[in-house]
Write a protein that holds these residues in place. Structure first.
Motif, PDB file in Angstrom:
ATOM      1  N   VAL A 185       6.859  -0.289  -7.660  1.00  0.00           N
ATOM      2  CA  VAL A 185       5.486  -0.788  -7.716  1.00  0.00           C
ATOM      3  C   VAL A 185       5.473  -2.271  -8.106  1.00  0.00           C
ATOM      4  CG1 VAL A 185       3.277  -0.587  -8.921  1.00  0.00           C
ATOM      5  CG2 VAL A 185       4.487   1.474  -8.178  1.00  0.00           C
ATOM      6  N   THR A 186       6.308  -2.643  -9.064  1.00  0.00           N
ATOM      7  CA  THR A 186       6.367  -4.053  -9.490  1.00  0.00           C
ATOM      8  C   THR A 186       6.789  -4.951  -8.335  1.00  0.00           C
ATOM      9  OG1 THR A 186       6.898  -3.421 -11.770  1.00  0.00           O
ATOM     10  CG2 THR A 186       7.439  -5.671 -11.104  1.00  0.00           C
ATOM     11  N   GLU A 187       7.798  -4.536  -7.595  1.00  0.00           N
ATOM     12  CA  GLU A 187       8.256  -5.323  -6.444  1.00  0.00           C
ATOM     13  C   GLU A 187       7.179  -5.370  -5.363  1.00  0.00           C
ATOM     14  OE1 GLU A 187      11.934  -3.561  -5.223  1.00  0.00           O
ATOM     15  OE2 GLU A 187      12.950  -3.989  -7.123  1.00  0.00           O
ATOM     16  N   ALA A 188       6.483  -4.252  -5.162  1.00  0.00           N
ATOM     17  CA  ALA A 188       5.434  -4.206  -4.144  1.00  0.00           C
ATOM     18  C   ALA A 188       4.249  -5.088  -4.530  1.00  0.00           C
ATOM     19  CB  ALA A 188       4.969  -2.765  -3.933  1.00  0.00           C
ATOM     20  N   GLU A 189       3.892  -5.104  -5.809  1.00  0.00           N
ATOM     21  CA  GLU A 189       2.780  -5.941  -6.253  1.00  0.00           C
ATOM     22  C   GLU A 189       3.091  -7.422  -6.078  1.00  0.00           C
ATOM     23  OE1 GLU A 189       0.651  -3.068  -9.598  1.00  0.00           O
ATOM     24  OE2 GLU A 189       2.227  -4.477 -10.217  1.00  0.00           O
ATOM     25  N   ALA A 190       4.354  -7.771  -6.245  1.00  0.00           N
ATOM     26  CA  ALA A 190       4.749  -9.171  -6.016  1.00  0.00           C
ATOM     27  C   ALA A 190       4.573  -9.536  -4.549  1.00  0.00           C
ATOM     28  CB  ALA A 190       6.196  -9.391  -6.456  1.00  0.00           C
ATOM     29  N   LEU A 191       4.920  -8.618  -3.661  1.00  0.00           N
ATOM     30  CA  LEU A 191       4.758  -8.878  -2.231  1.00  0.00           C
ATOM     31  C   LEU A 191       3.290  -8.800  -1.824  1.00  0.00           C
ATOM     32  CD1 LEU A 191       7.856  -6.882  -0.945  1.00  0.00           C
ATOM     33  CD2 LEU A 191       7.550  -9.358  -0.932  1.00  0.00           C
ATOM     34  N   LEU A 192       2.497  -8.011  -2.556  1.00  0.00           N
ATOM     35  CA  LEU A 192       1.057  -7.973  -2.320  1.00  0.00           C
ATOM     36  C   LEU A 192       0.444  -9.347  -2.584  1.00  0.00           C
ATOM     37  CD1 LEU A 192      -1.661  -6.463  -1.868  1.00  0.00           C
ATOM     38  CD2 LEU A 192      -1.601  -5.867  -4.298  1.00  0.00           C
ATOM     39  N   GLU A 193       0.857  -9.985  -3.669  1.00  0.00           N
ATOM     40  CA  GLU A 193       0.348 -11.308  -4.008  1.00  0.00           C
ATOM     41  C   GLU A 193       0.722 -12.338  -2.953  1.00  0.00           C
ATOM     42  OE1 GLU A 193       1.687 -12.323  -7.887  1.00  0.00           O
ATOM     43  OE2 GLU A 193       0.545 -10.744  -8.898  1.00  0.00           O
ATOM     44  N   GLN A 194       1.847 -12.120  -2.281  1.00  0.00           N
ATOM     45  CA  GLN A 194       2.297 -13.034  -1.232  1.00  0.00           C
ATOM     46  C   GLN A 194       1.674 -12.699   0.117  1.00  0.00           C
ATOM     47  OE1 GLN A 194       6.615 -13.072  -1.205  1.00  0.00           O
ATOM     48  NE2 GLN A 194       6.703 -13.023  -3.454  1.00  0.00           N
ATOM     49  N   GLY A 195       0.880 -11.639   0.164  1.00  0.00           N
ATOM     50  CA  GLY A 195       0.217 -11.254   1.401  1.00  0.00           C
ATOM     51  C   GLY A 195       1.056 -10.426   2.338  1.00  0.00           C
ATOM     52  N   GLU A 196       2.240  -9.953   1.887  1.00  0.00           N
ATOM     53  CA  GLU A 196       3.125  -9.184   2.759  1.00  0.00           C
ATOM     54  C   GLU A 196       2.817  -7.685   2.719  1.00  0.00           C
ATOM     55  OE1 GLU A 196       7.279 -10.103   2.585  1.00  0.00           O
ATOM     56  OE2 GLU A 196       6.911 -12.128   1.850  1.00  0.00           O
ATOM     57  N   TYR A 197       2.259  -7.194   1.621  1.00  0.00           N
ATOM     58  CA  TYR A 197       1.890  -5.798   1.486  1.00  0.00           C
ATOM     59  C   TYR A 197       0.378  -5.695   1.282  1.00  0.00           C
ATOM     60  CZ  TYR A 197       6.691  -3.994   0.919  1.00  0.00           C
ATOM     61  OH  TYR A 197       7.998  -3.621   1.123  1.00  0.00           O
ATOM     62  N   SER A 198      -0.170  -4.523   1.617  1.00  0.00           N
ATOM     63  CA  SER A 198      -1.593  -4.264   1.383  1.00  0.00           C
ATOM     64  C   SER A 198      -1.768  -3.490   0.083  1.00  0.00           C
ATOM     65  CB  SER A 198      -2.179  -3.454   2.538  1.00  0.00           C
ATOM     66  OG  SER A 198      -1.621  -2.148   2.547  1.00  0.00           O
ATOM     67  N   GLN A 199      -2.993  -3.524  -0.451  1.00  0.00           N
ATOM     68  CA  GLN A 199      -3.280  -2.739  -1.646  1.00  0.00           C
ATOM     69  C   GLN A 199      -3.141  -1.258  -1.352  1.00  0.00           C
ATOM     70  OE1 GLN A 199      -3.998  -3.981  -4.876  1.00  0.00           O
ATOM     71  NE2 GLN A 199      -3.522  -1.812  -5.269  1.00  0.00           N
ATOM     72  N   ALA A 200      -3.465  -0.864  -0.136  1.00  0.00           N
ATOM     73  CA  ALA A 200      -3.349   0.551   0.230  1.00  0.00           C
ATOM     74  C   ALA A 200      -1.905   1.021   0.126  1.00  0.00           C
ATOM     75  CB  ALA A 200      -3.868   0.763   1.654  1.00  0.00           C
ATOM     76  N   LEU A 209       2.168   4.128  -3.023  1.00  0.00           N
ATOM     77  CA  LEU A 209       3.487   4.067  -3.639  1.00  0.00           C
ATOM     78  C   LEU A 209       3.482   4.532  -5.087  1.00  0.00           C
ATOM     79  CD1 LEU A 209       6.412   3.045  -3.210  1.00  0.00           C
ATOM     80  CD2 LEU A 209       5.613   0.772  -3.879  1.00  0.00           C
ATOM     81  N   ASP A 210       2.406   4.269  -5.799  1.00  0.00           N
ATOM     82  CA  ASP A 210       2.337   4.458  -7.244  1.00  0.00           C
ATOM     83  C   ASP A 210       2.245   5.952  -7.610  1.00  0.00           C
ATOM     84  OD1 ASP A 210       2.028   4.166  -9.941  1.00  0.00           O
ATOM     85  OD2 ASP A 210       0.234   2.900  -9.831  1.00  0.00           O
ATOM     86  N   LEU A 211       3.163   6.420  -8.464  1.00  0.00           N
ATOM     87  CA  LEU A 211       3.176   7.817  -8.896  1.00  0.00           C
ATOM     88  C   LEU A 211       2.510   8.030 -10.250  1.00  0.00           C
ATOM     89  CD1 LEU A 211       6.767   8.977  -7.858  1.00  0.00           C
ATOM     90  CD2 LEU A 211       4.598   9.439  -6.701  1.00  0.00           C
ATOM     91  N   ALA A 212       1.908   6.997 -10.818  1.00  0.00           N
ATOM     92  CA  ALA A 212       1.238   7.126 -12.104  1.00  0.00           C
ATOM     93  C   ALA A 212      -0.077   7.885 -11.939  1.00  0.00           C
ATOM     94  CB  ALA A 212       0.978   5.746 -12.695  1.00  0.00           C
ATOM     95  N   GLY A 213      -0.675   8.244 -13.082  1.00  0.00           N
ATOM     96  CA  GLY A 213      -2.000   8.857 -13.044  1.00  0.00           C
ATOM     97  C   GLY A 213      -2.043  10.293 -12.587  1.00  0.00           C
ATOM     98  N   GLY A 214      -1.053  11.083 -12.937  1.00  0.00           N
ATOM     99  CA  GLY A 214      -1.088  12.511 -12.638  1.00  0.00           C
ATOM    100  C   GLY A 214      -0.453  12.918 -11.330  1.00  0.00           C
ATOM    101  N   LYS A 215       0.073  11.964 -10.561  1.00  0.00           N
ATOM    102  CA  LYS A 215       0.673  12.340  -9.279  1.00  0.00           C
ATOM    103  C   LYS A 215       1.918  13.205  -9.459  1.00  0.00           C
ATOM    104  CE  LYS A 215      -0.987   8.613  -6.295  1.00  0.00           C
ATOM    105  NZ  LYS A 215      -0.572   7.506  -5.397  1.00  0.00           N
ATOM    106  N   LEU A 216       2.665  12.968 -10.548  1.00  0.00           N
ATOM    107  CA  LEU A 216       3.845  13.808 -10.772  1.00  0.00           C
ATOM    108  C   LEU A 216       3.446  15.254 -11.055  1.00  0.00           C
ATOM    109  CD1 LEU A 216       6.550  11.803 -12.763  1.00  0.00           C
ATOM    110  CD2 LEU A 216       6.709  12.807 -10.495  1.00  0.00           C
ATOM    111  N   ASP A 217       2.328  15.437 -11.763  1.00  0.00           N
ATOM    112  CA  ASP A 217       1.828  16.795 -11.974  1.00  0.00           C
ATOM    113  C   ASP A 217       1.537  17.467 -10.638  1.00  0.00           C
ATOM    114  OD1 ASP A 217       1.904  16.646 -14.762  1.00  0.00           O
ATOM    115  OD2 ASP A 217      -0.107  15.798 -14.888  1.00  0.00           O
ATOM    116  N   SER A 218       0.936  16.713  -9.724  1.00  0.00           N
ATOM    117  CA  SER A 218       0.615  17.254  -8.404  1.00  0.00           C
ATOM    118  C   SER A 218       1.884  17.587  -7.626  1.00  0.00           C
ATOM    119  CB  SER A 218      -0.230  16.247  -7.613  1.00  0.00           C
ATOM    120  OG  SER A 218      -1.462  16.013  -8.251  1.00  0.00           O
TER     121      SER A 218
END
Length: 443
Positions: A54-69, A74-83
């Motif tokens: 996620v950290t690497e992806a957010e860096a590329l998001l700031e550079q316009g290479e990745y989208s927020q979507a 990608l992010d598994l935080a917020g209960g996704k592991l429970d799911s």
């Protein structure tokens, strides 16, 4: 990884597939419970790996290479592991898809033919962004007795590696090599040429990516392309319900393929429905575009022809006013991706006309497109949503990972008896019965 390394992994999967095909359901299900326990116990390990991605992806998001979507998927935080853990247990508890007698037929006295469900064999999967997809695919493959070659996107490399290692460690006493991880693009290209060893490919990604896979292999491909999904608010709709469904279909989780991308509104209710709906969307930060007739009713940006066929995976939506149900059906069939559509109407006849008319894998009446999901369908999970028409369609669960073979039980019969000048006729009578070795119906 060299070509020899790739072939070694695929060969190991081939050997494991033959053993998995004969492994009792109790053992396959127990292995899945072991996987769920292991992921649950190794949360910190998974989340640390995921944080790196996620950290690497957010860096590329700031550079316009990745989208927020992409970052959201990608992010598994917020209960996704429970799911994820719950999903694996759900797959384990599903009915065994193997060894089911699909049909039984008397060919003649003491000559019975059975059609029996069996695994496909070795499945190759290539997917992007979502590390939970690796677990879904591995779990469904194990339950259905298939070996699997897993290739995730580079953006999820740390997460995928951690999850794969946990799965393999948890199933160490099961057929060795049943799950394999490949990580380089070159490995995928090599895999595409291994039609003698790989029985099915399941790509998950953009339509261009799926088309690339289909164009470069002779292996059967179960394609999961983009989701250009629609909600049609009919002239007979309950507009309050329509507003709630249209909102859920867009904003509940916009990054996924079953989120709505185009809202179609019957001209008879456009003036009553659109102002409030647009206001609600704006409260949820949805970027809106519309056709000229939409813009006569509400103030939104102009939609281009290209917008109607676009998947956004984000808080973006196009709106079109149509004159009739037939026009709505025509729009969906022209611009949609055969994924999921919904019609909101209180008229059952009109609902039926829409549902029969659109050529999509899933069509709903008075419900959000977000229900198009293997877990929500009761399939335990899904390896993807097939927008093709063979060999499976819609959310692909355990049944979509099986094929069948024919078992014939006889008592010394010869084909010559049923040929020649005075052939004995076949009975060809269907009957209810389960196959077991050596079983004849006795009729």
């Amino acid at each position: 990884m060299t070509e020899d390394d790739t072939r070694t992994k695929v060969a190991a999967a081939e050997r494991a597939a033959l053993k998995l095909a004969t492994l009792p359901d109790a053992e396959r299900s127990a292995a899945l419970h072991d996987v769920a326990d292991a992921i649950d116990a190794e949360r910190e390990r998974v989340l640390e790996a995921n944080e790196r991605d996620v950290t690497e992806a957010e860096a590329l998001l700031e550079q316009g290479e990745y989208s927020q979507a992409l970052v959201d998927r990608l992010d598994l935080a917020g209960g996704k592991l429970d799911s994820i853990v719950e999903m694996v247990r759900s797959v384990a508890e599903q009915e065994d898809p193997l060894g089911r007698t699909l049909s039984a037929r008397h060919l003649d006295d003491d000559l019975d033919l059975y059609k029996q469900s069996v695994p496909i064999g070795v499945i190759g999967t290539v997917f992007e962004s979502r590390p939970d997809a690796l677990v879904q695919i591995a779990a469904l493959s194990l339950k259905s007795g298939n070996a699997v070659i897993l290739k995730g996107g580079s953006e999820a490399a740390h997460s995928n590696r951690a999850l794969y290692e946990i799965i393999v460690e948890a199933t160490a006493d099961r057929p060795d090599g049943w799950a394999q991880l490949i990580e380089a693009r070159e490995d995928v290209d090599r895999l595409l040429g291994m039609d003698e060893a790989v029985d099915l490919l399941m790509p998950r990604g953009s339509s261009e990516f799926v088309q690339y896979i289909q164009d470069n292999t002779s292996i059967p491909v179960l394609g999961h392309t983009e989701g250009v999904c629609h909600v049609f608010v009919d002239r007979e709709a309950d507009l309050e319900m329509a507003g709630e469904v249209a909102l859920d279909a867009k904003v509940q989780y916009p990054a996924v393929c079953n989120a709505v991308e185009t809202l179609l509104v019957h001209a008879d209710v456009a003036a009553d429905f659109l102002p409030g709906m647009v206001g609600t969307y704006r409260e949820h930060d949805v970027t809106l575009r519309g056709c000229e007739r939409t813009r006569e009713v509400v103030d939104v940006a102009a939609a281009t022809e290209a917008n109607w066929s676009s998947e956004y995976g984000d808080l973006e939506l196009d709106i079109r006013v149509v004159d009739s149900l037939v026009d709505a059906v025509d729009h969906v069939n022209t611009h949609g991706s055969k994924h999921t559509e919904s019609v909101i109407t209180e008229d059952a006849d009109r609902a039926g006309r829409f549902m029969r008319g659109v050529d999509s894998a899933s069509v709903f009446h008075n419900a959000s497109t977000r229900f198009a999901d293997g877990y929500r369908y009761g399939l335990g999970a899904e390896v993807g949503i097939s927008t093709g028409k063979t060999h499976a369609r819609g959310p692909v669960g355990l049944e979509g990972l099986t094929t069948y073979k024919w078992y014939l039980e006889g008592d010394g019969q010869l084909v010559g008896t049923y040929a020649g000048d005075d052939p004995r006729p076949f009975r060809h009578e269907a009957f209810d019965g389960e196959w077991s070795p050596g079983r004849l119906s006795g009729e």
